[in-house]
Design a protein around this motif. Sequence first.
Motif, PDB file in Angstrom:
ATOM      1  N   LEU A   5      -5.769  42.764  87.680  1.00  0.00           N
ATOM      2  CA  LEU A   5      -5.304  44.119  87.396  1.00  0.00           C
ATOM      3  C   LEU A   5      -3.998  44.420  88.123  1.00  0.00           C
ATOM      4  CD1 LEU A   5      -5.654  46.886  86.135  1.00  0.00           C
ATOM      5  CD2 LEU A   5      -7.155  47.484  88.050  1.00  0.00           C
ATOM      6  N   GLU A   6      -3.911  44.044  89.376  1.00  0.00           N
ATOM      7  CA  GLU A   6      -2.686  44.304  90.147  1.00  0.00           C
ATOM      8  C   GLU A   6      -1.499  43.535  89.559  1.00  0.00           C
ATOM      9  OE1 GLU A   6      -0.409  46.231  93.006  1.00  0.00           O
ATOM     10  OE2 GLU A   6      -2.406  46.648  92.260  1.00  0.00           O
ATOM     11  N   ASN A   7      -1.725  42.312  89.116  1.00  0.00           N
ATOM     12  CA  ASN A   7      -0.648  41.544  88.464  1.00  0.00           C
ATOM     13  C   ASN A   7      -0.203  42.232  87.181  1.00  0.00           C
ATOM     14  OD1 ASN A   7      -0.705  39.577  90.447  1.00  0.00           O
ATOM     15  ND2 ASN A   7      -2.000  38.190  89.289  1.00  0.00           N
ATOM     16  N   ALA A   8      -1.162  42.709  86.393  1.00  0.00           N
ATOM     17  CA  ALA A   8      -0.827  43.407  85.148  1.00  0.00           C
ATOM     18  C   ALA A   8      -0.049  44.680  85.448  1.00  0.00           C
ATOM     19  CB  ALA A   8      -2.097  43.729  84.359  1.00  0.00           C
ATOM     20  N   ARG A   9      -0.477  45.426  86.446  1.00  0.00           N
ATOM     21  CA  ARG A   9       0.211  46.657  86.845  1.00  0.00           C
ATOM     22  C   ARG A   9       1.649  46.356  87.264  1.00  0.00           C
ATOM     23  NH1 ARG A   9       1.767  48.595  91.536  1.00  0.00           N
ATOM     24  NH2 ARG A   9       2.124  50.832  91.706  1.00  0.00           N
ATOM     25  N   ASN A  10       1.799  45.401  88.174  1.00  0.00           N
ATOM     26  CA  ASN A  10       3.141  45.096  88.687  1.00  0.00           C
ATOM     27  C   ASN A  10       4.083  44.650  87.578  1.00  0.00           C
ATOM     28  OD1 ASN A  10       2.362  45.751  91.290  1.00  0.00           O
ATOM     29  ND2 ASN A  10       1.900  43.641  91.858  1.00  0.00           N
ATOM     30  N   TYR A  11       3.603  43.792  86.706  1.00  0.00           N
ATOM     31  CA  TYR A  11       4.476  43.294  85.643  1.00  0.00           C
ATOM     32  C   TYR A  11       4.785  44.386  84.622  1.00  0.00           C
ATOM     33  CZ  TYR A  11       6.670  40.289  82.227  1.00  0.00           C
ATOM     34  OH  TYR A  11       7.554  39.735  81.346  1.00  0.00           O
ATOM     35  N   THR A  12       3.789  45.182  84.271  1.00  0.00           N
ATOM     36  CA  THR A  12       4.013  46.257  83.306  1.00  0.00           C
ATOM     37  C   THR A  12       5.015  47.267  83.851  1.00  0.00           C
ATOM     38  OG1 THR A  12       1.769  45.953  82.448  1.00  0.00           O
ATOM     39  CG2 THR A  12       2.886  48.026  81.892  1.00  0.00           C
ATOM     40  N   LEU A  13       4.873  47.643  85.115  1.00  0.00           N
ATOM     41  CA  LEU A  13       5.819  48.587  85.707  1.00  0.00           C
ATOM     42  C   LEU A  13       7.210  47.964  85.845  1.00  0.00           C
ATOM     43  CD1 LEU A  13       3.545  50.342  88.355  1.00  0.00           C
ATOM     44  CD2 LEU A  13       4.264  51.207  86.111  1.00  0.00           C
ATOM     45  N   SER A  14       7.288  46.661  86.080  1.00  0.00           N
ATOM     46  CA  SER A  14       8.593  45.988  86.130  1.00  0.00           C
ATOM     47  C   SER A  14       9.277  46.022  84.765  1.00  0.00           C
ATOM     48  CB  SER A  14       8.435  44.535  86.582  1.00  0.00           C
ATOM     49  OG  SER A  14       8.007  44.467  87.910  1.00  0.00           O
ATOM     50  N   VAL A  15       8.514  45.818  83.713  1.00  0.00           N
ATOM     51  CA  VAL A  15       9.057  45.906  82.355  1.00  0.00           C
ATOM     52  C   VAL A  15       9.538  47.330  82.093  1.00  0.00           C
ATOM     53  CG1 VAL A  15       8.440  45.820  79.890  1.00  0.00           C
ATOM     54  CG2 VAL A  15       7.749  43.960  81.420  1.00  0.00           C
ATOM     55  N   ALA A  16       8.746  48.317  82.491  1.00  0.00           N
ATOM     56  CA  ALA A  16       9.133  49.716  82.305  1.00  0.00           C
ATOM     57  C   ALA A  16      10.406  50.047  83.073  1.00  0.00           C
ATOM     58  CB  ALA A  16       7.998  50.634  82.747  1.00  0.00           C
ATOM     59  N   GLU A  17      10.529  49.542  84.275  1.00  0.00           N
ATOM     60  CA  GLU A  17      11.718  49.788  85.104  1.00  0.00           C
ATOM     61  C   GLU A  17      12.964  49.104  84.548  1.00  0.00           C
ATOM     62  OE1 GLU A  17      12.320  51.743  87.597  1.00  0.00           O
ATOM     63  OE2 GLU A  17      10.335  52.293  88.333  1.00  0.00           O
ATOM     64  N   ALA A  18      12.778  47.976  83.885  1.00  0.00           N
ATOM     65  CA  ALA A  18      13.923  47.200  83.405  1.00  0.00           C
ATOM     66  C   ALA A  18      14.715  47.909  82.313  1.00  0.00           C
ATOM     67  CB  ALA A  18      13.455  45.826  82.912  1.00  0.00           C
TER      68      ALA A  18
END
Length: 135
Positions: free
Chosen positions: A9-22
């Motif tokens: 879950l934490e990996n999914a959160r971090n990557y999803t938020l990184s995509v959103a930030e990009a």
Amino acid sequence: MKTQLLTTLENARNYTLSVAEAMPEKNYAFKTTPAVWTFGELLHHIGYGIGWWEENYIRQQPSGWNPPPSTTGKAATIAYLDAAFATLKENMESVPLSDQVIAGFYATIDHITHHRGQATVYLRSKGIVPPEYVY
């Protein structure tokens, strides 16, 4: 087992938020084609989906599909996503694991992954290299 699920879950959160930030703020209204959601609407859908899947399949409290209007703007959308991930984490930490809860968790992760993959296409369509995926 719970530690493994929370790490996923934490990996999914971090990557999803990184995509959103990009994606730059000005491109949150971008669509790859007229028939699809904007980038911001897509991310909002991920956030709503997290809550809906979690409610129906992890907490096992049936509810209808009734998404609220999409958030507007990058900051509001990221905050909405982050809150959805935080609620899912809290519930995963507190619910007893069962086959049904584990299946619901993976269904939620699958939904996130499906739409996050679409979001990376939006980034590439704007000439943005998506963040590197870390598993």
